[in-house]
Design a protein around this motif. Sequence first.
Motif, PDB file in Angstrom:
ATOM      1  N   ARG A 247       0.843  -1.210   0.000  1.00  0.00           N
ATOM      2  CA  ARG A 247       0.000   0.000   0.000  1.00  0.00           C
ATOM      3  C   ARG A 247       0.872   1.252   0.000  1.00  0.00           C
ATOM      4  N   GLY A 248       1.999   1.172  -0.654  1.00  0.00           N
ATOM      5  CA  GLY A 248       2.885   2.320  -0.751  1.00  0.00           C
ATOM      6  C   GLY A 248       3.671   2.627   0.512  1.00  0.00           C
ATOM      7  N   ALA A 249       3.504   1.850   1.543  1.00  0.00           N
ATOM      8  CA  ALA A 249       4.171   2.189   2.812  1.00  0.00           C
ATOM      9  C   ALA A 249       5.667   1.948   2.731  1.00  0.00           C
ATOM     10  N   ARG A 250       6.067   0.812   2.128  1.00  0.00           N
ATOM     11  CA  ARG A 250       7.504   0.543   2.047  1.00  0.00           C
ATOM     12  C   ARG A 250       8.191   1.551   1.155  1.00  0.00           C
ATOM     13  N   ALA A 251       7.518   1.908   0.060  1.00  0.00           N
ATOM     14  CA  ALA A 251       8.109   2.911  -0.824  1.00  0.00           C
ATOM     15  C   ALA A 251       8.229   4.238  -0.095  1.00  0.00           C
ATOM     16  N   ALA A 252       7.244   4.547   0.742  1.00  0.00           N
ATOM     17  CA  ALA A 252       7.311   5.801   1.504  1.00  0.00           C
ATOM     18  C   ALA A 252       8.482   5.770   2.471  1.00  0.00           C
ATOM     19  N   VAL A 253       8.714   4.633   3.106  1.00  0.00           N
ATOM     20  CA  VAL A 253       9.866   4.525   4.007  1.00  0.00           C
ATOM     21  C   VAL A 253      11.146   4.806   3.248  1.00  0.00           C
ATOM     22  N   TRP A 254      11.263   4.202   2.070  1.00  0.00           N
ATOM     23  CA  TRP A 254      12.489   4.396   1.300  1.00  0.00           C
ATOM     24  C   TRP A 254      12.657   5.840   0.898  1.00  0.00           C
ATOM     25  N   GLU A 255      11.601   6.417   0.314  1.00  0.00           N
ATOM     26  CA  GLU A 255      11.747   7.769  -0.215  1.00  0.00           C
ATOM     27  C   GLU A 255      12.029   8.778   0.878  1.00  0.00           C
ATOM     28  N   ASN A 256      11.466   8.552   2.051  1.00  0.00           N
ATOM     29  CA  ASN A 256      11.650   9.538   3.104  1.00  0.00           C
ATOM     30  C   ASN A 256      12.942   9.373   3.872  1.00  0.00           C
ATOM     31  N   PHE A 257      13.421   8.151   3.980  1.00  0.00           N
ATOM     32  CA  PHE A 257      14.514   7.922   4.915  1.00  0.00           C
ATOM     33  C   PHE A 257      15.746   7.310   4.301  1.00  0.00           C
ATOM     34  N   LYS A 258      15.838   7.301   2.988  1.00  0.00           N
ATOM     35  CA  LYS A 258      17.003   6.633   2.416  1.00  0.00           C
ATOM     36  C   LYS A 258      18.285   7.382   2.717  1.00  0.00           C
ATOM     37  N   ASP A 259      18.191   8.689   2.957  1.00  0.00           N
ATOM     38  CA  ASP A 259      19.405   9.445   3.243  1.00  0.00           C
ATOM     39  C   ASP A 259      19.575   9.750   4.709  1.00  0.00           C
ATOM     40  N   ASN A 260      18.719   9.218   5.524  1.00  0.00           N
ATOM     41  CA  ASN A 260      18.780   9.537   6.949  1.00  0.00           C
ATOM     42  C   ASN A 260      19.793   8.610   7.610  1.00  0.00           C
ATOM     43  N   PRO A 261      20.805   9.158   8.251  1.00  0.00           N
ATOM     44  CA  PRO A 261      21.842   8.280   8.801  1.00  0.00           C
ATOM     45  C   PRO A 261      21.373   7.395   9.937  1.00  0.00           C
ATOM     46  N   LEU A 262      20.253   7.740  10.554  1.00  0.00           N
ATOM     47  CA  LEU A 262      19.775   6.892  11.641  1.00  0.00           C
ATOM     48  C   LEU A 262      19.120   5.629  11.125  1.00  0.00           C
ATOM     49  N   PHE A 263      18.730   5.621   9.853  1.00  0.00           N
ATOM     50  CA  PHE A 263      17.996   4.490   9.298  1.00  0.00           C
ATOM     51  C   PHE A 263      18.926   3.657   8.444  1.00  0.00           C
ATOM     52  N   ASP A 264      19.149   2.437   8.881  1.00  0.00           N
ATOM     53  CA  ASP A 264      19.999   1.532   8.107  1.00  0.00           C
ATOM     54  C   ASP A 264      19.059   0.646   7.295  1.00  0.00           C
ATOM     55  N   ILE A 265      18.640   1.142   6.151  1.00  0.00           N
ATOM     56  CA  ILE A 265      17.675   0.396   5.346  1.00  0.00           C
ATOM     57  C   ILE A 265      18.222   0.206   3.947  1.00  0.00           C
ATOM     58  N   SER A 266      18.021  -0.986   3.411  1.00  0.00           N
ATOM     59  CA  SER A 266      18.442  -1.236   2.035  1.00  0.00           C
ATOM     60  C   SER A 266      17.822  -2.532   1.556  1.00  0.00           C
ATOM     61  N   THR A 267      17.993  -2.817   0.274  1.00  0.00           N
ATOM     62  CA  THR A 267      17.419  -4.038  -0.267  1.00  0.00           C
ATOM     63  C   THR A 267      18.432  -5.164  -0.316  1.00  0.00           C
ATOM     64  N   GLU A 268      19.634  -4.913   0.104  1.00  0.00           N
ATOM     65  CA  GLU A 268      20.635  -5.983   0.048  1.00  0.00           C
ATOM     66  C   GLU A 268      20.293  -7.084   1.014  1.00  0.00           C
ATOM     67  N   HIS A 269      20.832  -8.248   0.755  1.00  0.00           N
ATOM     68  CA  HIS A 269      20.626  -9.352   1.687  1.00  0.00           C
ATOM     69  C   HIS A 269      21.982  -9.773   2.226  1.00  0.00           C
ATOM     70  N   PRO A 270      22.450  -9.124   3.297  1.00  0.00           N
ATOM     71  CA  PRO A 270      23.805  -9.435   3.757  1.00  0.00           C
ATOM     72  C   PRO A 270      23.837 -10.756   4.522  1.00  0.00           C
ATOM     73  N   THR A 271      25.014 -11.336   4.600  1.00  0.00           N
ATOM     74  CA  THR A 271      25.125 -12.574   5.374  1.00  0.00           C
ATOM     75  C   THR A 271      25.015 -12.300   6.858  1.00  0.00           C
ATOM     76  N   THR A 272      25.232 -11.030   7.260  1.00  0.00           N
ATOM     77  CA  THR A 272      25.178 -10.726   8.687  1.00  0.00           C
ATOM     78  C   THR A 272      23.833 -10.174   9.072  1.00  0.00           C
ATOM     79  N   TYR A 273      22.785 -10.591   8.354  1.00  0.00           N
ATOM     80  CA  TYR A 273      21.459 -10.035   8.599  1.00  0.00           C
ATOM     81  C   TYR A 273      21.017 -10.253  10.038  1.00  0.00           C
ATOM     82  N   TYR A 274      21.163 -11.472  10.527  1.00  0.00           N
ATOM     83  CA  TYR A 274      20.723 -11.738  11.895  1.00  0.00           C
ATOM     84  C   TYR A 274      21.581 -11.021  12.912  1.00  0.00           C
TER      85      TYR A 274
END
Lengths: 417, 496
Positions: A247-274
């Motif tokens: 419902r556009g919520a994830r896209a809103a998270v990305w668009e609003n906070f992709k440059d915010n240093p407090l938010f560590d968000i991305s689409t990568e799947h790192p091995t250290t996810y857990y």
Amino acid sequence: MEIWRWVFIGILFLSDFVVKIEPFKLGRSQPTERISGSAGDVLEDDPVGRLKVFVYELPSKYNKKILQKDQRCLNHMFAAEIYMHRFLLSSPVRTLNPEEADWFYTPVYTTCDLTPNGLPLPFKSPRMMRSAIQLISSNWPYWNRTEGADHFFLVPHDFGACFHYQEEKAIERGILPLLQRATLVQTFGQRNHVCLKEGSIIIPPYAPPQKMQTHLIPEKTPRSIFVYFRGLFYDVGNDPEGGYYARGARAAVWENFKDNPLFDISTEHPTTYYEDMQRAVFCLCPLGWAPWSPRLVEAVIFGCIPVIIADDIVLPFADAIPWEEIGVFVDEKDVPNLDTILTSIPPEVILRKQRLLANPSMKQAMLFPQPAQPGDAFHQVLNGLARKLPHDKSVYFKPGERVLNWTAGPVGDLKPW
Amino acid sequence: MKLSVLQQSYLNRRSNSFRSSGPLDSSSDSAIKSPAAIFWLVLHGLSCLISLVLGFRFSRLVFLLFSTSYTNLYTSPFHSSSELAKTLDFHSLLPTNPVGNVPLPSLNNTVTNSRVVVGRHGIRIRPWPHPNPVEVMKAHQIIERVQTEQRLQFGVKDPRKIIVVTPTYVRTFQALHLTGVMHSLMLVPYDLVWIVVEAGGISNETASLIAKSGLKTIHVGFNQRMPNSWDQRHKLESKMRLRALRIIREKKLDGIIMFADDSNMHSMELFDEIQNVKWFGAVSVGILANSASTDETVDQKKGEEENPPMPVQGPACNVSNMLAGWHTFNTLPFAGRSAVYIDDRATVLPRMLEWSGFVLNSRLLWKDGDKPDWIKDIDALDGDIENPLGLVKVPSVVEPLGSCGRRVLLWWLRVEARADSKFPPRWIIDPPLEITVPSKRTPWPDTPPELPANEKPVIGIQEPTLMHTTKTRTSRSKRRSKRKHDEARADRRTGF
């Protein structure tokens, strides 16, 4: 001396449950708080003795053969239906005498028809379920007695018993008509939605406990990430422009906070996810195509406060676990203000939430360990079923009384499986 | 008009589906045959074709034309038609074409009262995307608080004060070494007292350095100058440390004593680990003996056949994790070639066991109080001791720390300048340098050719240097900003 032998065996059997087997080895000596939801302090209830479940013996084409065709069903997030069957087969709540059973369980694996990618196709599931119900109604009298009101089914697929992965199609289909009166145990939960029947028990999606156990890091590693999220924001394959997916919520998270240093968000799947989740204070759990996600389970296990962005969602075991006190709920329309919301939570509240999350019974309740352990999700399901007892007298029909319409539903569903 | 009525009827039929799923099925069957559905199918097909031709989503245009009071495209959810469901198919490649564009917000308030709408939603973006600095500060405070709580719960329970003993003296490398130790100590999360014993008496140099730390310090002077031979230096340092221990005894300081030589490097885990000591503990020290370059290659070839020496000093344990002996640094390869005097360009060797590898509970030093009987009284020592093991009567009481000596928690390295090296006091160049010597090779092409290096009178060189500065202001290739001082560069011999 025969009787003494049986008494001895009986005592051994019972002592298994009296002595507390060690729960999921996680929290060491962190102070925790007791968790009590709206139904009271029921997380640690023992269902043994409070209910009896009869497991129908279906031909293996409904369960074993399907599993043999594709072993991946044991590891994906819908594996709860298989593990529940295995648990019930060897559980002390099982009874072989259907006359004394309070609940009846039909082991049919409807979510095990997988694409090459591993996603379940629900197109044959209604027919499979229908065929199973026809079988049990003709071979045993217990279905017709109540038309399924004392039966429960596990439907862990995206929209539960609506048996479709697209929300609109699922809403159109609605819950399978034959399951109108049965209790559904499902992962999907959203208030005022067609696919959530009243009285359903919501369970967490299956997450492999062993895998999470191997990725634990020392608890004194300081939590230095403020908000953490890994996953898709735009589903490029199915919804390239955004607006539909989540419902556009994830896209809103990305668009609003992709440059915010407090938010560590991305689409990568790192091995250290857990490991990263264990170093974060907040973990986002936004909706995807369906409102529920395994992220909630992972956040609870790793002690990261879940930030749930899904309007009207019903979380697992909501009567036993007070989710409002444990997680942070953000309306989808408030996503642009997510940083304000999270930073304005007082530190004492955050510490309290972390203490609640550290409670080992909380973590146990989210898991489906093999073999089953006290307080785990299997037991919570049984507790939920036990809380619904005793059955109201009105569910028992007089002979000849019928409510269900066996020819209801799309024409395609009526074909035999 | 007709459009909206038809839409209304169609959408009304959809709204039926939001109610209970009982009588739905019969109505939905008939819906397929009705003219409205066919109309929508045709319209949808038409929109698809138009989009294919035009190459963009035609429906967006239609939406813009028909949208009502919503100001911003981004904030208006609107309903979709059922055709959309097709486009969400896994195999669909056509562009999506929502056709039923007119938003009817009242639609969903039928029976169910759900505020969740299925369909396409706008992506909400706030106009000022940057984080609010006040909130960022709050977030950091939250993280700080969470970490403090974590430390309280999972870190050391009841941490004791740490008493650090450092012998030092004024020399070129003092600033380098002391700053390193100082910064490590500033990071320690426990209470700290730093006892700095200075050879040659208290000096402003050292005082100004340690004042920057903000730690609780006790600065003590020792009235002997540092000798020039390594042997005697070690002896003097031992004396200085004993002096510090006497101070601890006088002041009855309570805590864990550790010896932080100013040339060592400490890891943060060391401070956590020493909290585990009961009375007398030992940790493993990594010895980084700086070998002189010429002899190294010869040694390497020899050393490859035998086991290379482990550069570690510390306790050695047997299988049951009890102290079994000591690892020391194998000095045989350097025999006869080690540095004797400060100025020697040879390897500086450590003592048999360095002081920095030991920690003691300060109560061992107190005159009275309950302490074990295997500790000798400091005042009753005859002569000096080479390492703290001289304070115990029985070496087996030493507790090995750092998983029984397997973890190296600090490193020993002695690097010092020549004895006659000079450095500006407090490392402030004041007054401005008087001797200006242009460097032999400059990056600027049209400077005068090399001038002899040493002291030349200023006047003769003034002009070129001024030219230098003007040039550099424009060329901006200067790395150091010396615009305040007129001189270009000074090539002073600063020794070593």
